[in-house]
Scaffold this motif. Structure first.
Motif, PDB file in Angstrom:
ATOM      1  N   ALA A  79       0.867  -1.183   0.000  1.00 15.91           N
ATOM      2  CA  ALA A  79       0.000   0.000   0.000  1.00 15.91           C
ATOM      3  C   ALA A  79       0.898   1.225   0.000  1.00 15.91           C
ATOM      4  O   ALA A  79       1.991   1.209   0.569  1.00 15.91           O
ATOM      5  CB  ALA A  79      -0.894   0.006   1.227  1.00 15.91           C
ATOM      6  N   PRO A  80       0.438   2.285  -0.628  1.00 15.51           N
ATOM      7  CA  PRO A  80       1.265   3.496  -0.624  1.00 15.51           C
ATOM      8  C   PRO A  80       1.348   4.051   0.799  1.00 15.51           C
ATOM      9  O   PRO A  80       0.432   3.879   1.596  1.00 15.51           O
ATOM     10  CB  PRO A  80       0.526   4.452  -1.556  1.00 15.51           C
ATOM     11  CG  PRO A  80      -0.880   3.964  -1.567  1.00 15.51           C
ATOM     12  CD  PRO A  80      -0.800   2.474  -1.377  1.00 15.51           C
ATOM     13  N   PRO A  81       2.419   4.713   1.108  1.00 19.45           N
ATOM     14  CA  PRO A  81       2.535   5.288   2.443  1.00 19.45           C
ATOM     15  C   PRO A  81       1.503   6.397   2.626  1.00 19.45           C
ATOM     16  O   PRO A  81       1.048   7.010   1.654  1.00 19.45           O
ATOM     17  CB  PRO A  81       3.961   5.833   2.489  1.00 19.45           C
ATOM     18  CG  PRO A  81       4.331   6.051   1.073  1.00 19.45           C
ATOM     19  CD  PRO A  81       3.604   5.003   0.288  1.00 19.45           C
ATOM     20  N   PRO A  82       1.094   6.670   3.848  1.00 20.76           N
ATOM     21  CA  PRO A  82       0.107   7.736   4.051  1.00 20.76           C
ATOM     22  C   PRO A  82       0.686   9.086   3.636  1.00 20.76           C
ATOM     23  O   PRO A  82       1.885   9.319   3.696  1.00 20.76           O
ATOM     24  CB  PRO A  82      -0.170   7.691   5.552  1.00 20.76           C
ATOM     25  CG  PRO A  82       1.018   7.026   6.135  1.00 20.76           C
ATOM     26  CD  PRO A  82       1.524   6.081   5.092  1.00 20.76           C
ATOM     27  N   ALA A  83      -0.217   9.949   3.215  1.00 23.77           N
ATOM     28  CA  ALA A  83       0.209  11.272   2.763  1.00 23.77           C
ATOM     29  C   ALA A  83       0.764  12.053   3.953  1.00 23.77           C
ATOM     30  O   ALA A  83       0.209  11.992   5.050  1.00 23.77           O
ATOM     31  CB  ALA A  83      -0.967  12.022   2.155  1.00 23.77           C
ATOM     32  N   PRO A  84       1.827  12.783   3.750  1.00 25.73           N
ATOM     33  CA  PRO A  84       2.372  13.554   4.865  1.00 25.73           C
ATOM     34  C   PRO A  84       1.450  14.720   5.224  1.00 25.73           C
ATOM     35  O   PRO A  84       0.755  15.279   4.372  1.00 25.73           O
ATOM     36  CB  PRO A  84       3.715  14.054   4.338  1.00 25.73           C
ATOM     37  CG  PRO A  84       3.575  14.020   2.858  1.00 25.73           C
ATOM     38  CD  PRO A  84       2.628  12.905   2.544  1.00 25.73           C
ATOM     39  N   ILE A  85       1.430  15.065   6.465  1.00 26.75           N
ATOM     40  CA  ILE A  85       0.601  16.169   6.939  1.00 26.75           C
ATOM     41  C   ILE A  85       1.518  17.360   7.185  1.00 26.75           C
ATOM     42  O   ILE A  85       2.418  17.289   8.018  1.00 26.75           O
ATOM     43  CB  ILE A  85      -0.140  15.787   8.230  1.00 26.75           C
ATOM     44  CG1 ILE A  85      -1.039  14.587   7.947  1.00 26.75           C
ATOM     45  CG2 ILE A  85      -0.938  16.959   8.765  1.00 26.75           C
ATOM     46  CD1 ILE A  85      -1.688  14.025   9.179  1.00 26.75           C
ATOM     47  N   TYR A  86       1.273  18.406   6.431  1.00 31.16           N
ATOM     48  CA  TYR A  86       2.093  19.595   6.552  1.00 31.16           C
ATOM     49  C   TYR A  86       1.331  20.669   7.336  1.00 31.16           C
ATOM     50  O   TYR A  86       0.097  20.669   7.381  1.00 31.16           O
ATOM     51  CB  TYR A  86       2.460  20.159   5.175  1.00 31.16           C
ATOM     52  CG  TYR A  86       3.320  19.223   4.351  1.00 31.16           C
ATOM     53  CD1 TYR A  86       4.632  18.988   4.711  1.00 31.16           C
ATOM     54  CD2 TYR A  86       2.804  18.586   3.224  1.00 31.16           C
ATOM     55  CE1 TYR A  86       5.430  18.136   3.964  1.00 31.16           C
ATOM     56  CE2 TYR A  86       3.593  17.738   2.477  1.00 31.16           C
ATOM     57  CZ  TYR A  86       4.912  17.510   2.855  1.00 31.16           C
ATOM     58  OH  TYR A  86       5.682  16.683   2.120  1.00 31.16           O
ATOM     59  N   ALA A  87       2.048  21.608   7.864  1.00 35.66           N
ATOM     60  CA  ALA A  87       1.418  22.762   8.517  1.00 35.66           C
ATOM     61  C   ALA A  87       0.809  23.646   7.431  1.00 35.66           C
ATOM     62  O   ALA A  87       1.292  23.682   6.295  1.00 35.66           O
ATOM     63  CB  ALA A  87       2.455  23.535   9.310  1.00 35.66           C
ATOM     64  N   PRO A  88      -0.262  24.354   7.770  1.00 37.89           N
ATOM     65  CA  PRO A  88      -0.864  25.205   6.731  1.00 37.89           C
ATOM     66  C   PRO A  88       0.128  26.276   6.290  1.00 37.89           C
ATOM     67  O   PRO A  88       0.957  26.738   7.066  1.00 37.89           O
ATOM     68  CB  PRO A  88      -2.087  25.819   7.420  1.00 37.89           C
ATOM     69  CG  PRO A  88      -1.856  25.633   8.873  1.00 37.89           C
ATOM     70  CD  PRO A  88      -0.964  24.460   9.022  1.00 37.89           C
ATOM     71  N   PRO A  89       0.028  26.684   5.047  1.00 44.15           N
ATOM     72  CA  PRO A  89       0.975  27.696   4.553  1.00 44.15           C
ATOM     73  C   PRO A  89       0.747  29.046   5.255  1.00 44.15           C
ATOM     74  O   PRO A  89      -0.375  29.414   5.595  1.00 44.15           O
ATOM     75  CB  PRO A  89       0.667  27.791   3.067  1.00 44.15           C
ATOM     76  CG  PRO A  89      -0.716  27.284   2.923  1.00 44.15           C
ATOM     77  CD  PRO A  89      -0.913  26.261   4.011  1.00 44.15           C
ATOM     78  N   VAL A  90       1.797  29.734   5.440  1.00 45.63           N
ATOM     79  CA  VAL A  90       1.721  31.051   6.071  1.00 45.63           C
ATOM     80  C   VAL A  90       1.426  32.084   4.988  1.00 45.63           C
ATOM     81  O   VAL A  90       2.182  32.228   4.032  1.00 45.63           O
ATOM     82  CB  VAL A  90       3.038  31.385   6.806  1.00 45.63           C
ATOM     83  CG1 VAL A  90       2.968  32.774   7.420  1.00 45.63           C
ATOM     84  CG2 VAL A  90       3.335  30.337   7.849  1.00 45.63           C
ATOM     85  N   VAL A  91       0.333  32.772   5.179  1.00 46.21           N
ATOM     86  CA  VAL A  91      -0.066  33.787   4.200  1.00 46.21           C
ATOM     87  C   VAL A  91       0.513  35.115   4.672  1.00 46.21           C
ATOM     88  O   VAL A  91       0.328  35.496   5.833  1.00 46.21           O
ATOM     89  CB  VAL A  91      -1.605  33.872   4.103  1.00 46.21           C
ATOM     90  CG1 VAL A  91      -2.030  34.937   3.108  1.00 46.21           C
ATOM     91  CG2 VAL A  91      -2.172  32.523   3.742  1.00 46.21           C
ATOM     92  N   PRO A  92       1.213  35.834   3.817  1.00 45.24           N
ATOM     93  CA  PRO A  92       1.729  37.127   4.249  1.00 45.24           C
ATOM     94  C   PRO A  92       0.580  38.082   4.579  1.00 45.24           C
ATOM     95  O   PRO A  92      -0.355  38.249   3.798  1.00 45.24           O
ATOM     96  CB  PRO A  92       2.546  37.625   3.072  1.00 45.24           C
ATOM     97  CG  PRO A  92       2.262  36.724   1.952  1.00 45.24           C
ATOM     98  CD  PRO A  92       1.593  35.504   2.469  1.00 45.24           C
TER      99      PRO A  92
END
Length: 102
Positions: A79-92
């Motif tokens: 099975a493919p590895p689980p998708a990585p969970i990233y922090a939300p992008p910082v909006v200027p």
């Protein structure tokens, strides 16, 4: 100096006891190396070899022996590895703070 004879006898007895202990400790390993049955054991081992007792098939099959069960390994699922969970992008952005006092 009437007591000096007793001290001398005590020292002689202690020296004799020490010599006896050392002699006993030296004799024990020498006696352990004596192997009287070595020739007999080597002869018996040679005779067994000559009679082919060392071969497991010499006496034939001991009877019916059930074959060992064969177990199938479990199915391998990739099975493919689980998708990585990233922090939300910082909006200027710019934050204005207005202290309000009422």
């Amino acid at each position: 100096m009437t007591g000096s004879g007793f001290g001398r006898k005590l020292r002689v007895a202690a020296a004799a006891t020490l010599a006896a202990v050392i002699a006993a400790c030296a004799v024990a390993p020498a006696m352990a190396a004596d192997d009287h049955d070595r020739d007999r054991r080597e002869h018996e081992r040679h005779e067994r070899y000559e009679r082919h007792e060392w071969r497991p098939s010499y006496y034939g099959s001991p009877g019916y022996v059930a074959p060992a069960p064969v177990y199938a390994p479990p199915a391998v699922v990739y099975a493919p590895p689980p998708a990585p969970i990233y922090a939300p992008p910082v909006v200027p952005s710019v934050n204005f703070v207005f202290p309000l006092r009422f």
